[in-house]
Motif scaffolding. Structure first.
Motif, PDB file in Angstrom:
ATOM      1  N   GLU A 157      88.018  48.423  44.267  1.00 61.00           N
ATOM      2  CA  GLU A 157      88.484  47.994  42.949  1.00 61.00           C
ATOM      3  C   GLU A 157      89.536  46.908  43.100  1.00 61.00           C
ATOM      4  O   GLU A 157      89.620  45.988  42.299  1.00 61.00           O
ATOM      5  CB  GLU A 157      89.053  49.177  42.173  1.00 61.00           C
ATOM      6  CG  GLU A 157      87.996  50.127  41.632  1.00 61.00           C
ATOM      7  CD  GLU A 157      88.581  51.129  40.667  1.00 61.00           C
ATOM      8  OE1 GLU A 157      89.797  51.036  40.369  1.00 61.00           O
ATOM      9  OE2 GLU A 157      87.837  52.004  40.195  1.00 61.00           O
ATOM     10  N   GLU A 158      90.370  47.042  44.121  1.00 66.20           N
ATOM     11  CA  GLU A 158      91.420  46.081  44.412  1.00 66.20           C
ATOM     12  C   GLU A 158      91.334  45.711  45.888  1.00 66.20           C
ATOM     13  O   GLU A 158      90.799  46.472  46.698  1.00 66.20           O
ATOM     14  CB  GLU A 158      92.805  46.675  44.109  1.00 66.20           C
ATOM     15  CG  GLU A 158      93.001  47.163  42.694  1.00 66.20           C
ATOM     16  CD  GLU A 158      93.019  46.031  41.670  1.00 66.20           C
ATOM     17  OE1 GLU A 158      93.236  44.871  42.094  1.00 66.20           O
ATOM     18  OE2 GLU A 158      92.806  46.309  40.478  1.00 66.20           O
ATOM     19  N   PRO A 159      91.858  44.551  46.260  1.00 66.80           N
ATOM     20  CA  PRO A 159      91.891  44.213  47.688  1.00 66.80           C
ATOM     21  C   PRO A 159      92.659  45.282  48.464  1.00 66.80           C
ATOM     22  O   PRO A 159      93.581  45.902  47.935  1.00 66.80           O
ATOM     23  CB  PRO A 159      92.642  42.875  47.712  1.00 66.80           C
ATOM     24  CG  PRO A 159      92.493  42.323  46.329  1.00 66.80           C
ATOM     25  CD  PRO A 159      92.460  43.504  45.409  1.00 66.80           C
ATOM     26  N   TYR A 160      92.270  45.506  49.700  1.00 66.23           N
ATOM     27  CA  TYR A 160      92.926  46.512  50.531  1.00 66.23           C
ATOM     28  C   TYR A 160      93.343  45.866  51.845  1.00 66.23           C
ATOM     29  O   TYR A 160      92.517  45.641  52.730  1.00 66.23           O
ATOM     30  CB  TYR A 160      91.972  47.681  50.772  1.00 66.23           C
ATOM     31  CG  TYR A 160      92.554  48.802  51.603  1.00 66.23           C
ATOM     32  CD1 TYR A 160      93.907  49.128  51.544  1.00 66.23           C
ATOM     33  CD2 TYR A 160      91.737  49.548  52.458  1.00 66.23           C
ATOM     34  CE1 TYR A 160      94.427  50.161  52.305  1.00 66.23           C
ATOM     35  CE2 TYR A 160      92.251  50.586  53.216  1.00 66.23           C
ATOM     36  CZ  TYR A 160      93.595  50.886  53.141  1.00 66.23           C
ATOM     37  OH  TYR A 160      94.104  51.911  53.894  1.00 66.23           O
ATOM     38  N   PRO A 161      94.619  45.559  52.009  1.00 65.67           N
ATOM     39  CA  PRO A 161      95.060  44.860  53.222  1.00 65.67           C
ATOM     40  C   PRO A 161      94.911  45.692  54.491  1.00 65.67           C
ATOM     41  O   PRO A 161      94.895  45.143  55.581  1.00 65.67           O
ATOM     42  CB  PRO A 161      96.531  44.539  52.936  1.00 65.67           C
ATOM     43  CG  PRO A 161      96.937  45.481  51.853  1.00 65.67           C
ATOM     44  CD  PRO A 161      95.715  45.719  51.036  1.00 65.67           C
ATOM     45  N   GLY A 162      94.799  47.013  54.368  1.00 73.28           N
ATOM     46  CA  GLY A 162      94.621  47.859  55.542  1.00 73.28           C
ATOM     47  C   GLY A 162      93.165  48.096  55.888  1.00 73.28           C
ATOM     48  O   GLY A 162      92.850  49.013  56.655  1.00 73.28           O
ATOM     49  N   LEU A 163      92.266  47.280  55.363  1.00 73.69           N
ATOM     50  CA  LEU A 163      90.828  47.484  55.538  1.00 73.69           C
ATOM     51  C   LEU A 163      90.421  47.541  57.007  1.00 73.69           C
ATOM     52  O   LEU A 163      89.657  48.423  57.413  1.00 73.69           O
ATOM     53  CB  LEU A 163      90.060  46.370  54.825  1.00 73.69           C
ATOM     54  CG  LEU A 163      88.540  46.381  55.005  1.00 73.69           C
ATOM     55  CD1 LEU A 163      87.933  47.613  54.361  1.00 73.69           C
ATOM     56  CD2 LEU A 163      87.918  45.112  54.430  1.00 73.69           C
TER      57      LEU A 163
END
Length: 527
Positions: A157-163
Motif C-alpha cells: 500500500e505504501e513504499p517499504y524501505p526495509g523491503l
C-alpha cells in the motif's frame, strides 16, 4: 528464578586454566575432524529454542535456522542482499508498489519437492495469521500472491524501505509445516544446505550437510553442532580441550586470554545487537514516570559498560546502535545529555514523591551472563537508593514468553536485547510499537505521536523524512524513560587455528556462516 552464580575474575580464569599449560596443550593439539568431512562444533551462550522460522525470536534459533532454510534472498559479505532461492533481482513496478520475484528452477526442499510460489506466499502470510514474533517483518505487504508456480508478486500500500531485508525471510514448505507444526519446530524441512539430525531445545542442535543441496556454494563442513554452554569460562575450557572448535559470543572476561590458553584467535565484527533496560508501562510501579526517573539515577551505566562489556562493545544512548545512529546523522550528543548520572539521594526523593507501593522491584533477565550482570548491577543501585530489588533469571524460552506478559507479577524492569539491521525500523518497530505489544514489545508504551511516527517512517522512502521521524520518536522514548539504553555488542567468535576462512558477519543471525561466495570454511584433518 535462579541465584546468580559467582563469576570468575580474569585472574581466576588464568589460574584455573593455566596459561603455560594451556600454551603447551595448544602446541601439541590438534585434530579437527576425522577425515575429509569434518564436524564443526560451536559452544554458544545463545541456545536455539525452536527451528521453525515463523516462530523464531532469538539469535540462537535464527543461527540454526539460517543453515537449514534459504530465503528468496540472503545477505552478501555485508548487509547487501543477493539472490538465494530467487532466480535473480526483484522486478519493481513503476511506483515501486509491486515487486515480482522469480524462483530459481533448481530450488527444492530437503524432501525432494520443488519450492513453488505457494510456499513463498505461505511463508509471508503465516506470521500474520498467528501474530508470530516475525510478523513485523512481513506486515507491510498488502498482499503476496502466486502469479504462477514460480512467480510471486508482492504488493504494497505504501513504499517499504526495509523491503530488501524482508525478502531474506526464510521460505518454509507450506504443506509439510501445516501437517504438524509442533513436529516441524524440531524436525523441519528447509531448502538450505544443512538438514537437522537432532535437536534439543535450549541445549543442542546437530545439523548435517544435505548431500543434494541445489544451491551454490556447497559447504565443506559435513556436520555442525551448536551446543549451549552456560558460562564463558566453560566455553574457553571447551575450546582448549578441543571439545569445541569455536565459541560465541566471546565474553570480555576471556577475550584477552583466548590465545594464551588455546590454539585459537578471536574474530569479531561490529554488528547490530544492543542491550537496554525496558520498563513495564502496563502494570505496577513503573507505570509512574517518577519511578522510572528514579531508577535512571540508580546505576552508573558508563561504569557498567566499562566493567561488563569493554572491549567487546560500547556505550550507546538510544535504542539504535552507534553505527546506525551515526549513519543516520542522529543527535547522539543530545541523547547522551538525557542520560542521568548516578544519584541515590535524588532517586530516594523521587521514590518518596511517587509514593510507590512497598515491596521489591522485580528485574527480569535471561540466563545470559551479560543480562544477569546488568540486572544485578541495577539491583545493587536500587538497594543503594533504599529500594528493594529482586533479580529473576529465567531460561531463554521462558524469559521470552514472560518478558512480553505485561504483568507486574513478572517484571517491573527487564534486560532487553535488540538484534537488527542497518535500518532503524528493525530496532524500533518490533521493540516499541504498540502493534507488537505482547509479542516482541514488553514495554506496552502507548503514545499516539510516537506510534504514528514509527509507522510513518516505515511507509516512506524519503530518507530525510524518515530521519526526522525517528529522531522525534526516539527523543520522546528517552524523555519518557520507556527504556534506558545500555550498549552495543560486537558479533564475535573465538575459533581454533585449524579452522580456515571463517569470517564473522555483521548480521548476528547469519553466523556461523560456513559457505558464501569464495569463502568456504575448511578444517584441518588428522594427518
Amino acid at each position: 528464578m535462579s541465584e546468580r552464580p559467582l563469576e570468575p575474575t580474569r585472574r581466576d580464569l588464568l589460574a584455573g586454566l593455566g596459561t603455560a599449560g594451556g600454551g603447551a596443550l595448544a602446541g601439541c593439539s590438534t585434530t579437527l575432524g576425522t577425515g575429509p568431512s569434518p564436524t564443526f562444533r560451536v559452544g554458544t551462550l545463545r541456545p536455539p529454542i525452536t527451528l521453525d522460522p515463523i516462530e523464531a525470536r532469538s539469535i540462537g534459533s535464527e543461527q540454526a535456522i539460517g543453515r537449514v532454510f534459504d530465503g528468496l534472498y540472503e545477505y552478501g559479505e555485508g548487509t547487501d542482499v543477493v539472490p538465494a532461492i530467487a532466480a535473480g533481482e526483484p522486478a519493481f513496478g513503476t511506483d515501486r508498489r509491486e515487486v515480482t520475484v522469480e524462483i530459481d528452477e533448481r530450488a527444492r526442499f530437503q524432501n525432494g519437492r520443488d519450492v513453488v510460489a505457494e510456499d513463498v506466499v505461505y511463508s509471508f502470510e503465516a506470521p500474520l495469521e498467528t501474530d508470530a514474533p516475525t510478523a513485523w517483518r512481513v506486515e507491510p505487504f498488502d498482499s503476496v500472491t502466486a502469479v504462477d508456480e514460480r512467480t510471486i508478486r508482492f504488493s504494497l500500500e505504501e513504499p517499504y524501505p526495509g523491503l530488501d531485508y524482508a525478502l531474506t525471510h526464510p521460505i518454509v514448505p507450506r504443506q509439510e509445516r501445516e501437517d504438524d507444526r509442533e513436529a516441524f519446530a524440531t524436525e523441519p524441512i528447509g531448502a538450505g544446505p544443512f538438514e537437522v539430525t537432532s535437536f534439543s531445545a535450549e541445549k543442542k542442535a546437530t545439523l548435517s550437510r544435505w548431500g543434494d543441496y541445489w544451491g551454490d556454494p556447497v559447504p565443506e563442513i559435513a556436520r555442525l553442532t551448536m551446543a549451549y554452554v552456560e558460562f564463558p569460562m566453560t566455553q574457553l575450557t571447551s575450546l582448549r580441550t578441543n571439545r569445541n572448535d569455536a565459541i560465541e559470543p566471546v565474553s570480555p572476561l576471556i577475550v584477552d586470554h583466548v590465545s594464551d590458553v588455546a590454539n585459537a584467535s578471536v574474530k569479531r565484527r561490529q554488528g547490530y545487537t544492543s542491550f537496554y533496560f525496558g520498563f513495564n508501562l502496563n502494570q505496577g510501579p513503573t507505570t509512574d514516570p517518577r519511578v522510572r526517573e528514579a531508577i535512571s539515577y540508580c546505576m552508573d551505566l558508563e561504569k557498567a559498560v566499562a566493567d561488563f562489556v569493554a572491549p567487546m562493545g560500547r556505550r550507546q544512548y538510544s535504542p539504535l546502535p552507534p553505527q546506525v545512529a551515526d549513519d543516520w546523522d542522529m543527535p547522539t550528543d543530545e541523547w547522551a545529555d538525557l542520560a542521568n548520572e548516578t544519584n541515590p539521594e535524588t532517586a530516594r526523593q523521587l521514590f518518596r514523591e511517587a509514593d510507590a507501593a512497598s515491596g521489591q522491584l522485580r528485574i527480569l533477565t535471561s540466563t545470559d551472563p551479560k543480562h544477569k550482570e546488568f540486572g544485578e548491577a541495577l539491583a545493587g543501585g536500587l538497594r543503594d537508593a533504599s529500594r528493594g530489588a529482586l533479580v529473576v533469571s529465567k531460561p531463554e524460552s521462558s524469559f521470552l514468553e514472560t518478558v512480553v506478559s505485561g504483568s507486574a507479577r513478572d517484571y517491573s524492569v527487564f534486560v532487553g536485547e535488540i538484534v537488527g539491521t542497518p535500518d532503524p525500523d528493525s530496532h524500533l518497530y518490533p521493540t516499541f510499537h504498540e502493534n507488537m505489544a505482547g509479542v516482541t514489545n514488553g514495554t506496552f508504551y502507548r503514545e499516539d505521536a510516537v506510534m504514528e511516527r514509527l509507522m510513518a517512517a516505515r511507509e516512506t522512502e524519503d530518507r530525510e523524512r524518515r530521519r526526522r521521524l525517528y529522531e522525534a520518536a526516539i527523543t520522546r522514548l528517552l524523555e519518557d524513560r520507556v527504556c534506558l539504553p545500555i550498549c552495543s555488542f560486537e558479533n564475535s567468535f573465538a575459533v581454533d587455528a585449524g579452522v580456515r576462512n571463517f569470517r564473522v558477519h555483521p548480521i548476528a543471525g547469519v553466523n556461523p556462516r560456513l559457505a558464501a561466495g569464495a569463502d568456504i570454511v575448511t578444517m584441518e584433518t588428522e594427518p
